[in-house]
Each structure stands twice: as structure tokens, then as C-alpha cells.
Design an enzyme around this catalytic site. Structure first.
Site, PDB file in Angstrom:
ATOM      1  N   ASN A  75      -3.977   6.182  -1.186  1.00 63.81           N
ATOM      2  CA  ASN A  75      -3.675   6.198   0.256  1.00 63.81           C
ATOM      3  C   ASN A  75      -3.004   7.494   0.704  1.00 63.81           C
ATOM      4  O   ASN A  75      -3.185   7.919   1.850  1.00 63.81           O
ATOM      5  CB  ASN A  75      -2.829   4.985   0.645  1.00 63.81           C
ATOM      6  CG  ASN A  75      -3.675   3.720   0.666  1.00 63.81           C
ATOM      7  OD1 ASN A  75      -4.901   3.797   0.771  1.00 63.81           O
ATOM      8  ND2 ASN A  75      -3.040   2.571   0.533  1.00 63.81           N
ATOM      9  N   SER A 122       0.819  -1.205   0.000  1.00 63.47           N
ATOM     10  CA  SER A 122       0.000   0.000   0.000  1.00 63.47           C
ATOM     11  C   SER A 122       0.855   1.258   0.000  1.00 63.47           C
ATOM     12  O   SER A 122       0.371   2.321  -0.398  1.00 63.47           O
ATOM     13  CB  SER A 122      -0.878   0.028   1.252  1.00 63.47           C
ATOM     14  OG  SER A 122      -1.639  -1.138   1.340  1.00 63.47           O
TER      15      SER A 122
END
Ligand SMILES: NC(=O)c1ccc[n+]([C@@H]2O[C@H](COP(=O)([O-])OP(=O)(O)OC[C@H]3O[C@@H](n4cnc5c(N)ncnc54)[C@H](O)[C@@H]3O)[C@@H](O)[C@H]2O)c1
Length: 284
Positions: free
Chosen positions: A190, A119
Site C-alpha cells: 500500500n 492496511s
């Protein structure tokens, strides 16, 4: 090169989801978990998920059977040798991912692309422990992978155009929308999402509003499908802290520094849905 046979390393939330996406879109999948029982549990979960889809009329029985038959499980990394693409989806920790990439590099064929579902971590760090930095990139699926339409294709400095094009074609074959992004912590989604999630926990910690009101406010006020605290539970609080740590390490922006409550909840084993308790309780 056409990508037909996919290796998935890690049978957690994301590994399972990616395996389901690949298998239901016609790819052969080899799912590797350190423990065979975890891989077996994942295949059982996939079987149930496909059965639900058949019950709801979203999938034909024959199609579900074929998808399941395309998934094989193993605890041996060696069984990934003949894959066209291996997607690594283990815990968000470079100390785990780096040696895994070195090991995979020694096992898989020369043309195999190694991709990470990280991520936030620098993809270049994984590319440079291999002898094929031109054939390493990020392929960032979202949670739950079968339902979310986006995949971020992360291009480290070393990746070749052919690698990026092949992985984009794979994302496309999985029915996903691919966007390309440079190898910067958090990529697009993110980097923008986590300051918001972190500040929701800060708001809770500061007593500005309670859990339910924070979540209700962001659903009703922004038309988001779920509130930030419910979303943190879905992502996993341990994974969320790792993501925030990586973002803070790269940018030193205080909005990325995990709010202490998040870390304490992780220490207490309150990881969100996967542990049965996070900001909310989940009946097991
Ligand atoms: N949870 C999300 O919403 C989400 C979304 C997109 C990407 N990701 C990324 O996907 C990856 C996996 O996350 P997840 O949410 O599936 O986590 P998870 O906790 O559900 O699963 C982690 C997996 O890693 C394995 N693992 C743990 N330690 C290991 C080790 N030392 N060696 C090998 N395997 C090990 C575990 O057995 C498990 O199968 C991470 O890189 C994460 O950042 C997560």
C-alpha cells in the site's frame, strides 16, 4: 505452536474472505460479527461461493461441504477463547481496533496470537494495549483474499520470532506467499500503491482524462489487470481514505493526502462496489 483454530473478527469484505481462505485450507473458523445476522449473511455468501466453485469443477462437493462445516458464527467475542490465532478485520480505525485488542486479550488463552489485518495502522498501537505484545503482529491479506496470493506479515518492535514464524506457517498453510515487513504505515504494497491510486483521482479531478481512459490506459499500458479507479471501487473508498490518511499522517508526503473528491464521495455514501456506486455503478 500449530495454528488450527482461527477466530475472525469482522464480517466485512476482508473478514469474509479470510474466513473462506482459512476454512477451505482445513482450519476451524469462528467468525464473529457484532450482529449475528451479518455473520449469517457471510456464511450464506460463503456457501454460494463454494457452490460456484463446485459448479465450475474447481472443488469437489464433499470438500465444499467440509469447508462450510468448519465455519461457526457468533456475535459473542467470548466464543473466540479457544482460538490459536485471532485475525481482527474490522473498520480501519485505531479507536475501534485498540479497545477490541484489549478485550480480546482478556478473553483468549495465554498462547493465542492476536493479529490485525490493518492496511496501514501501526500494529504496535494494538500490541501495547494487550498484556501479550510479543504475541501480536499484522497479517495483511489482499482483496479478494481467496484469489490474492500475497500475505504481508507485519512485525512490530515487540513481536517474538516464534509469533512471526507461527503466522508465516499459517499463511503458508493457507496457500499464500508470505513476506515480512517492518511496522511502517502501508507496509510494502500500500505504501507503493496508494500514491498511484490517489494520483489517478487527481488526474480525473483535474480533467486530464476521463474515468474510462485512465483505467484503459493503465490496463493496456502497464498490463495491470484493472485500472486504478476500478481498483479503488474494489478496495472501498472509505477504506482507501483511511489508508491515505494513515500514510499521510506518518510520512507527510503530499502524494498521500487524499484528493478532496475521494472524501466527498465517501460523504455521499459512494463507497465503491460495496455500496453499489463509486467511480462506477454496480447493479445490486
Ligand atoms: N478492503 C480492502 O481491500 C482491504 C484489504 C486488506 C486489508 N483491509 C483491512 O481490513 C479491515 C477491514 O476492511 P474491510 O474492507 O473488510 O471493511 P468493511 O467495511 O467491508 O468491513 C468492516 C467491518 O468492521 C465492522 N465494524 C465497523 N465498525 C465497527 C465497530 N465500531 N466495532 C466492531 N466492528 C466494527 C463492520 O461491521 C464490518 O464487519 C481494515 O482494517 C482494512 O484496512 C482492507
Amino acid at each position: 505452536m500449530g495454528i488450527e483454530r482461527i477466530g475472525v473478527v469482522g464480517s466485512g469484505i476482508m473478514g469474509s474472505g479470510i474466513a473462506e481462505v482459512a476454512a477451505t485450507t482445513g482450519h476451524e473458523v469462528v467468525l464473529r460479527s457484532r450482529k449475528l445476522e451479518s455473520a449469517e449473511a457471510m456464511r450464506t455468501a460463503l456457501e454460494r461461493s463454494l457452490a460456484r466453485q463446485v459448479e465450475k469443477g474447481r472443488r469437489e462437493q464433499a470438500d465444499a461441504d467440509a469447508a462450510l462445516a468448519r465455519v461457526s458464527i457468533t456475535s459473542d467475542l467470548g466464543d473466540l477463547a479457544s482460538c490459536d490465532l485471532v485475525v481482527e478485520s474490522v473498520v480501519e480505525d485505531l479507536e475501534v481496533k485498540r479497545p477490541l485488542f484489549a478485550e480480546l486479550d482478556a478473553i483468549v488463552g495465554e498462547g493465542t496470537i492476536l493479529a490485525t489485518n490493518t492496511s496501514t495502522l501501526p500494529v504496535i498501537e494494538m500490541a501495547m494495549v494487550t498484556g501479550r505484545p510479543d504475541r501480536v503482529c499484522g497479517v495483511h491479506f489482499f482483496n479478494p483474499a481467496p484469489a490474492m496470493s500475497l500475505v504481508e506479515i507485519v512485525r512490530p518492535l515487540t513481536a517474538s520470532d516464534a509469533t512471526i514464524d507461527s503466522v508465516k506457517a499459517f499463511a503458508d498453510a493457507c496457500g499464500k506467499t508470505a513476506v515480512e515487513v517492518a511496522d511502517r504505515a502501508g507496509f510494502i504494497v500500500n505504501a507503493l500503491l496508494f500514491p498511484y491510486l490517489n494520483n489517478a483521482v487527481r488526474m480525473l479531478e483535474n480533467g486530464v482524462a476521463n474515468r474510462d481512459d485512465i483505467d484503459v490506459a493503465m490496463k493496456g499500458g502497464c498490463n495491470f489487470p484493472m485500472g486504478p479507479l476500478a481498483l479503488l471501487d474494489l478496495v472501498g473508498l472509505d477504506t482507501s481514505v483511511s489508508i491515505l490518511d494513515a500514510l499521510y499522517g506518518e510520512f507527510r508526503d503530499p502524494n498521500y493526502a487524499p484528493v478532496p473528491r475521494l472524501r466527498r464521495m465517501v460523504s455521499a455514501g459512494q463507497l465503491g462496489r460495496k455500496s453499489g456506486r463509486g467511480f462506477y455503478d454496480y447493479a445490486r
